[in-house]
Design a protein around this motif. Structure first.
Motif, PDB file in Angstrom:
ATOM      1  N   LEU A 120       0.804  -1.213   0.000  1.00 49.11           N
ATOM      2  CA  LEU A 120       0.000   0.000   0.000  1.00 49.11           C
ATOM      3  C   LEU A 120       0.842   1.271   0.000  1.00 49.11           C
ATOM      4  CD1 LEU A 120      -2.855  -1.008   2.461  1.00 49.11           C
ATOM      5  CD2 LEU A 120      -2.768  -1.217  -0.025  1.00 49.11           C
ATOM      6  N   ASN A 121       2.118   1.127   0.256  1.00 51.06           N
ATOM      7  CA  ASN A 121       3.012   2.290   0.191  1.00 51.06           C
ATOM      8  C   ASN A 121       3.079   2.850  -1.230  1.00 51.06           C
ATOM      9  OD1 ASN A 121       4.936   4.091   1.492  1.00 51.06           O
ATOM     10  ND2 ASN A 121       6.486   3.056   0.241  1.00 51.06           N
ATOM     11  N   ASP A 122       2.948   1.971  -2.220  1.00 53.62           N
ATOM     12  CA  ASP A 122       2.835   2.378  -3.632  1.00 53.62           C
ATOM     13  C   ASP A 122       1.358   2.348  -3.967  1.00 53.62           C
ATOM     14  OD1 ASP A 122       2.810   2.746  -6.333  1.00 53.62           O
ATOM     15  OD2 ASP A 122       3.768   0.848  -6.839  1.00 53.62           O
ATOM     16  N   TYR A 123       0.750   3.519  -4.089  1.00 51.14           N
ATOM     17  CA  TYR A 123      -0.703   3.540  -4.183  1.00 51.14           C
ATOM     18  C   TYR A 123      -1.199   3.940  -5.570  1.00 51.14           C
ATOM     19  CZ  TYR A 123      -5.268   3.335  -1.984  1.00 51.14           C
ATOM     20  OH  TYR A 123      -6.538   2.972  -1.636  1.00 51.14           O
ATOM     21  N   LYS A 124      -0.529   3.463  -6.594  1.00 50.39           N
ATOM     22  CA  LYS A 124      -1.005   3.682  -7.950  1.00 50.39           C
ATOM     23  C   LYS A 124      -2.117   2.675  -8.256  1.00 50.39           C
ATOM     24  CE  LYS A 124       3.419   5.476  -9.631  1.00 50.39           C
ATOM     25  NZ  LYS A 124       4.556   5.278 -10.570  1.00 50.39           N
ATOM     26  N   ILE A 125      -3.280   3.183  -8.628  1.00 56.36           N
ATOM     27  CA  ILE A 125      -4.438   2.332  -8.870  1.00 56.36           C
ATOM     28  C   ILE A 125      -4.501   1.992 -10.358  1.00 56.36           C
ATOM     29  CG2 ILE A 125      -6.922   2.095  -8.622  1.00 56.36           C
ATOM     30  CD1 ILE A 125      -5.341   2.325  -6.002  1.00 56.36           C
ATOM     31  N   ARG A 126      -4.284   0.735 -10.673  1.00 56.48           N
ATOM     32  CA  ARG A 126      -4.237   0.290 -12.067  1.00 56.48           C
ATOM     33  C   ARG A 126      -5.460  -0.540 -12.462  1.00 56.48           C
ATOM     34  NH1 ARG A 126       0.884  -0.137  -9.815  1.00 56.48           N
ATOM     35  NH2 ARG A 126       2.482   1.149 -10.831  1.00 56.48           N
ATOM     36  N   CYS A 127      -6.279  -0.916 -11.480  1.00 53.50           N
ATOM     37  CA  CYS A 127      -7.526  -1.625 -11.768  1.00 53.50           C
ATOM     38  C   CYS A 127      -8.538  -1.232 -10.699  1.00 53.50           C
ATOM     39  CB  CYS A 127      -7.311  -3.141 -11.820  1.00 53.50           C
ATOM     40  SG  CYS A 127      -6.541  -3.859 -10.356  1.00 53.50           S
ATOM     41  N   GLN A 128      -9.764  -1.710 -10.826  1.00 56.60           N
ATOM     42  CA  GLN A 128     -10.816  -1.309  -9.908  1.00 56.60           C
ATOM     43  C   GLN A 128     -11.436  -2.528  -9.215  1.00 56.60           C
ATOM     44  OE1 GLN A 128     -10.774   0.465 -13.126  1.00 56.60           O
ATOM     45  NE2 GLN A 128      -9.576   1.873 -11.862  1.00 56.60           N
ATOM     46  N   PHE A 129     -12.019  -2.251  -8.045  1.00 59.08           N
ATOM     47  CA  PHE A 129     -12.693  -3.298  -7.272  1.00 59.08           C
ATOM     48  C   PHE A 129     -14.020  -2.767  -6.755  1.00 59.08           C
ATOM     49  CE2 PHE A 129     -13.540  -5.268  -3.061  1.00 59.08           C
ATOM     50  CZ  PHE A 129     -13.733  -6.574  -3.482  1.00 59.08           C
ATOM     51  N   ARG A 130     -15.088  -3.546  -6.958  1.00 63.36           N
ATOM     52  CA  ARG A 130     -16.396  -3.242  -6.371  1.00 63.36           C
ATOM     53  C   ARG A 130     -16.499  -3.988  -5.039  1.00 63.36           C
ATOM     54  NH1 ARG A 130     -20.913  -1.797  -9.110  1.00 63.36           N
ATOM     55  NH2 ARG A 130     -22.079  -3.605  -8.347  1.00 63.36           N
TER      56      ARG A 130
END
Length: 443
Positions: free
Chosen positions: A329-339
């Motif tokens: 979580l220290n690298d918080y680049k969001i590359r996909c999504q979660f519902r």
């Protein structure tokens, strides 16, 4: 030398029961816990064996037996809803249908059609969401298990069951009654018998509603023999776990906010006046004539644990939470999504499910884990904006829960323009202890 008077707080949760001895200054002197598992064997059906819960509770109390001899009061903090049909002796006729359950969608839609959205919101402050508002589970039992419904002497939530076990008396508090859909939550008063009658729920099967700080009864001889708690000690009915946590965390004034990360992810606002919003849940605060507005992700921390069990099986629990998760979580680049609907949605009539999207051949499990955490946090950010439309928030979030430590850093940096304050641990136990002291009959 005489031991000082203390209180016993019991927190019966979704996956464990905790017990704690609380002194006059609300210090947790001793504590113990026992774990158990809820049942999710069928699609959309989630239940908990209350006989198992009681056995685990007695086991948790066993090492504290010597200290229990000076207990001057007992109170409950409980998972909610935990709907259980009880016989006249207070024994469960089935497993309890808990807040993660979504089997009663059809019954929820029937209730909404029969009563109407406006009428539900006017009195209960909530729409009859399946499982999360327990009247839908009552109707499901009535339609699918008619013999159980016929034999039901009393509908109970978790503290109803525990009160009967410990005192021989039935009762429920307003914070639990708020999530039945049959209680006048907006008016902070009593059961709405017109709603119950229209829905075909026998009003005689609804337990007496007591303020959260009121005594429901006294410790019986049987419980004295099993636990060592003196016979005759008064038992306070207590409140739902989130409501107890609000008391323990000091979220007792208008505009104060609590965020809890456990099995469930919650953002909670304390209010001096009830604000009805069908995008949020409304319940009473344990302090009379105060209310709580809530946004909930049913599988909050449970989603993070689900990911560990399914995608990180080579890691033990300690390594996953203490080392792997913070590093990812220290690298918080969001590359996909979660519902975030692995346990459905407690604010929806539709059968939502959890899902990942925007995956590619380059997607790694770390990307999915970041997306999962992001999916849990974003609805809580939205809740803050909703709270700001209700009242003047104090721009401070008090946070608690087993999962709060590994999510807080992200929240501070990325989402919440609020000051985050950690609260004391075991807020539910401390809050239950405070409810005992609120009762004038206990010094």
């Amino acid at each position: 030398m005489k031991k000082p008077d203390c209180y016993l707080a019991i927190d019966a949760g979704t996956s464990s029961v905790k017990v704690g001895i609380v002194d006059q200054e609300y210090n947790l002197v001793r504590q113990a816990s026992e774990s158990y598992c809820f049942k999710a064997e069928k699609k959309d059906e989630v239940s908990l064996d209350f006989k198992l819960l009681m056995a685990k509770l007695l086991k948790a109390l066993s090492p504290l037996r010597e200290d229990l001899s000076v207990i001057k009061g007992v109170a409950f903090s409980v998972l909610c809803p935990g709907l259980v049909p009880l016989d006249k002796e207070g024994e469960p006729l089935t497993d309890a249908i808990i807040h993660l359950d979504r089997r009663s969608v059809r019954q929820a839609q029937q209730a909404l059609k029969l009563i109407g959205e406006e009428e539900f919101l006017k009195y209960s402050g909530n729409l009859p969401f399946p499982g999360g508002i327990s009247l839908t589970s009552m109707l499901w039992i009535k339609q699918n298990w008619p013999d159980v419904y016929k034999d039901t002497y009393m509908w109970g939530h978790t503290n109803t069951f525990l009160a009967r076990q410990f005192t021989g008396k039935f009762g429920i508090d307003p914070s639990n009654a708020s999530f039945t859909g049959l209680y006048n939550t907006v008016g902070y008063s009593d059961w709405n018998m017109d709603l119950a009658s229209t829905l075909g729920i026998d009003k005689d099967k609804l337990p007496p509603v007591l303020y959260s700080h009121q005594v429901v009864g006294n410790i019986t001889r049987q419980i004295n023999n099993l636990t060592g708690i003196p016979q005759g000690v008064p038992v306070t009915i207590g409140a739902a776990d989130t409501a107890c946590a609000a008391v323990g965390a000091g979220v007792n004034e208008d505009g104060r906010i609590l965020n809890s990360t456990g099995t469930v992810e919650l953002m909670v606002l304390c209010m001096d006046k009830p604000a009805v919003d069908k995008r949020l849940l409304l319940r009473t605060h344990p302090i009379p004539q105060k209310w709580l507005s809530m946004n909930i992700i049913g599988a909050g921390g449970a989603s993070v644990e689900w990911f560990r069990k399914n995608f990180c099986r080579e890691m033990d629990e300690d390594y996953y939470y203490r080392k792997y998760l913070p590093r990812v979580l220290n690298d918080y680049k969001i590359r996909c999504q979660f519902r975030p609907y692995l346990a459905g949605d407690r604010l929806s009539f539709s059968q939502k499910a959890g899902s990942f999207s925007n995956l590619s051949l380059g997607t790694e499990r770390e990307d999915m884990l970041r997306a999962l955490v992001n999916g849990i946090i974003k609805p809580m950010e939205k809740a803050l904006h909703q709270f700001e439309q209700i009242t003047n928030t104090n721009k401070i979030i008090r946070y608690t829960g087993k999962g709060s430590s590994f999510l807080t850093q992200i929240k501070k940096e990325k989402f919440y323009p609020y000051i985050l304050e950690p609260t004391i641990t075991n807020n539910t136990l401390i809050g239950a202890g405070m409810l005992i002291k609120m009762n004038n009959g206990i010094n």
